[in-house]
Design a protein around this motif. Structure first.
Motif, PDB file in Angstrom:
ATOM      1  N   ALA A 230     -24.127  15.275  -8.229  1.00  0.00           N
ATOM      2  CA  ALA A 230     -25.523  15.544  -8.228  1.00  0.00           C
ATOM      3  C   ALA A 230     -25.923  17.060  -8.598  1.00  0.00           C
ATOM      4  O   ALA A 230     -26.794  17.081  -9.415  1.00  0.00           O
ATOM      5  N   TYR A 231     -25.123  17.877  -8.259  1.00  0.00           N
ATOM      6  CA  TYR A 231     -25.537  19.115  -8.536  1.00  0.00           C
ATOM      7  C   TYR A 231     -25.235  19.482 -10.034  1.00  0.00           C
ATOM      8  O   TYR A 231     -26.272  20.119 -10.614  1.00  0.00           O
ATOM      9  N   LYS A 232     -24.100  18.976 -10.402  1.00  0.00           N
ATOM     10  CA  LYS A 232     -23.800  19.268 -11.892  1.00  0.00           C
ATOM     11  C   LYS A 232     -24.714  18.580 -12.734  1.00  0.00           C
ATOM     12  O   LYS A 232     -24.936  19.117 -13.941  1.00  0.00           O
ATOM     13  N   ASP A 233     -25.580  17.346 -12.420  1.00  0.00           N
ATOM     14  CA  ASP A 233     -26.732  16.894 -13.316  1.00  0.00           C
ATOM     15  C   ASP A 233     -27.919  17.558 -13.260  1.00  0.00           C
ATOM     16  O   ASP A 233     -28.898  17.092 -14.021  1.00  0.00           O
ATOM     17  N   SER A 234     -28.016  18.422 -12.481  1.00  0.00           N
ATOM     18  CA  SER A 234     -29.384  19.108 -12.044  1.00  0.00           C
ATOM     19  C   SER A 234     -29.681  20.331 -13.152  1.00  0.00           C
ATOM     20  O   SER A 234     -28.623  20.944 -13.576  1.00  0.00           O
ATOM     21  N   TRP A 235     -30.838  20.572 -13.121  1.00  0.00           N
ATOM     22  CA  TRP A 235     -31.259  21.988 -14.074  1.00  0.00           C
ATOM     23  C   TRP A 235     -30.670  23.336 -13.380  1.00  0.00           C
ATOM     24  O   TRP A 235     -30.463  24.007 -14.176  1.00  0.00           O
TER      25      TRP A 235
END
Length: 546
Positions: free
Chosen positions: A369-374
């Motif tokens: 989830a973190y890696k997919d975030s801006w």
């Protein structure tokens, strides 16, 4: 005396931007969740210190109607001035074309992060979050299987000798299905969790700076509301150090001024506090401060290692979020928006796990989830900024950053390494030039004690020292002999002194009541002999609007 306990769905340690954003997001997602925030400061915001130029990206997501709700974002950035200070009198203004784009601040606001946190706390409480200021989380609690069970607040009324006083009150246990640790830079519980679960295995060491800040009220004719001024070079270049400064014009004829000294410096004679004092005498800065009045002072370490140094952020029963996990974007000198986003992502992952009936799990899905975030993409873009500064210095490091970020948008196919921890950088004192810092003039520059007075710092004096030495002999026998005991200089609050006894012997003295909780000693001590732990709740600075 047996401790009482309370149970919650989620306990959050630290009422900073990450923790409060997580609390708000949890209740937005499920208003039935029981959420508790503990904060060691006397009130929310009392221990918050940041520059702060604020990028509202995460706030726009969390509260799209923040303007209608009265969020304290009053001063929009109106201009950016960036200077290379060549010496104590000369400066070169850098054309905007040659500035890394991460340093441009169009659409950002100059704020008090402490006041923003107070506002976020109001929103959280209106949603039903329980917030307990004045209670320091002093211990992580574990289930028998090793997962985190919650935290315990510190005992109150324990004397310097470790014995209970008449006012003794045992701490309270707060149990949770998930516990979020959002203590800010170098959180003392976060440090323990990283070690216990080996969250930093395979990672670069974390890197830090010490930020020292003052607020001034200046004559109206010298004030330019919304102007942002950044500098690099002198005075740090003179002492062989790296870092940079800021001066921001906020509302009510006030400016905030500060210096960030990279804690990778090698000369043990360097004093970040004194570097800041002489910096204010440079004509580029003095033109705004002269005839003004200093109204506030504070200091705080900042985390700047970037993605290479970020630990694994999940472990059984909880998450490490915000600056506790190193989410600051050093290329922007901003971390509030990324801290908030990490808190919101953590809340979303936890809320889903609870909806699925899970508790005390290692929420490994947070990583994706973190890696997919801006937020992750932003930090990935600037991942080489800090290592380039360490490797080549401010000038060449910034030139590299311009090419990497402005031209290639952070997509060059390599990641620079920065493997040496800050505490290991010091050279022996006899191999380094001594630095003759000028005496303060009482107009632009000041001494440590009068500065600490402006931080409103207070601790109960009859309590165990919260600055713990693993070996009481190291400061004199090792650090004084080899490094002229650098704690005397790297601490911005006069906590550490080497004093001579009547018999002519040297003694290491800790003035713990002066501590502004910056954590620099925990980071920079070359022997890693000093451990910062939480003092009694409400102890420390009481910043009104830092």
């Amino acid at each position: 005396m047996e401790r009482e306990f309370m149970e919650y769905d989620v306990v959050i340690v630290g009422a900073g931007p990450a923790g409060l954003s997580a609390a708000c997001r949890l209740r937005q997602l499920n208003e039935e969740l029981t959420v508790c925030v503990v904060e060691k400061g006397s009130e929310v915001g009392a221990h918050i210190l940041s520059g702060a130029v604020f990028e509202p990206t995460a706030l726009n997501e969390l509260f799209p109607d923040w303007k209608e709700k009265g969020a304290p974002l009053h001063t929009e950035v109106s201009g950016d001035d960036i200077y290379l200070l060549k010496d104590n009198a000369k400066a070169q203004k850098i054309p905007g074309l040659f500035v890394p784009k991460t340093m441009h601040n169009e659409g950002n606001y100059i704020i008090s992060l402490g006041n923003l946190c107070r506002w976020l706390a109001e929103q959280a409480e209106a949603m039903g979050v329980e917030i307990f200021p004045g209670f320091a989380a002093s211990e992580v609690l574990y289930h028998e299987d090793g997962s985190v069970k919650g935290i315990a607040t510190g005992d109150m009324g324990v004397g310097l000798n470790g014995e209970p006083k008449d006012s003794y009150m045992p701490g309270m246990e707060l149990h949770a299905k998930y516990t979020l640790f959002t203590e800010g830079c170098r959180g003392h519980l976060g440090k323990q969790l990283i070690a216990k679960y080996e969250l930093d295995k395979g990672k670069e060491p974390q890197h830090y700076g010490i930020g020292i800040k003052e607020i001034w009220t200046i004559p109206p004719e010298q004030h330019k509301q919304g102007l942002v001024v950044h500098t690099a070079g002198w005075p740090l270049s003179e002492s062989g150090s790296a870092g940079g400064s800021f001066l921001y014009h906020i509302e009510d004829h006030q400016v905030v001024v500060g210096l960030i000294t990279d804690l990778s410096y090698s000369n043990p004679h360097v004093s970040p506090f004194d570097e800041f004092q002489r910096y204010k005498h440079h004509p580029v800065i003095a033109q705004y401060l002269q005839d003004g009045t200093r109204t506030a002072y504070g200091a705080r370490a900042i985390v700047k290692g970037g993605l290479q140094s970020q630990p694994k952020m999940s472990f059984p029963g909880g998450l490490l979020l915000g600056d506790n996990a190193g989410t600051l974007n050093f290329a922007k000198i901003k971390g509030s928006h990324t801290a908030m986003k990490s808190g919101m992502l953590g809340a979303e992952v936890v809320a889903q796990a609870l909806a699925d009936g899970r508790k005390s799990d290692d929420l490994t899905e947070f990583a994706s989830a973190y890696k997919d975030s801006w937020a992750w993409k932003e930090l990935h873009q600037q991942r080489n900024f800090g290592p380039a500064q360490h490797k080549w210095g401010n000038l060449l490091g910034s030139a590299y950053a311009f090419i990497d970020i402005n031209i290639f948008n952070g997509k060059l196919p390599w990641t620079l390494s920065d493997p040496k921890p800050d505490h290991a950088q010091l050279k022996p004192a006899d191999q380094c030039p001594k630095i003759a810092y000028p005496k303060p003039d009482g107009k632009l520059s000041f001494d440590k004690l009068s500065s600490v007075f402006l931080s409103n710092t207070n601790h109960e004096e009859d309590q165990p020292c919260h600055l713990q030495l693993k070996d009481k002999d190291i400061p004199i026998q090792v650090n004084l002999a080899k490094y002229d005991e650098p704690a005397q200089r790297y601490c911005p609050a006069g906590v550490y002194e080497v004093v001579e006894t009547a018999e002519g012997e040297k003694r290491f003295q800790i003035n713990a009541q002066n501590c502004v909780h910056c954590k620099t000693c925990d980071i920079k001590d070359p022997a890693q002999n000093i451990t910062w732990v939480a003092p009694e709740g409400t102890g420390g600075p009481n910043y009104p609007n830092m």
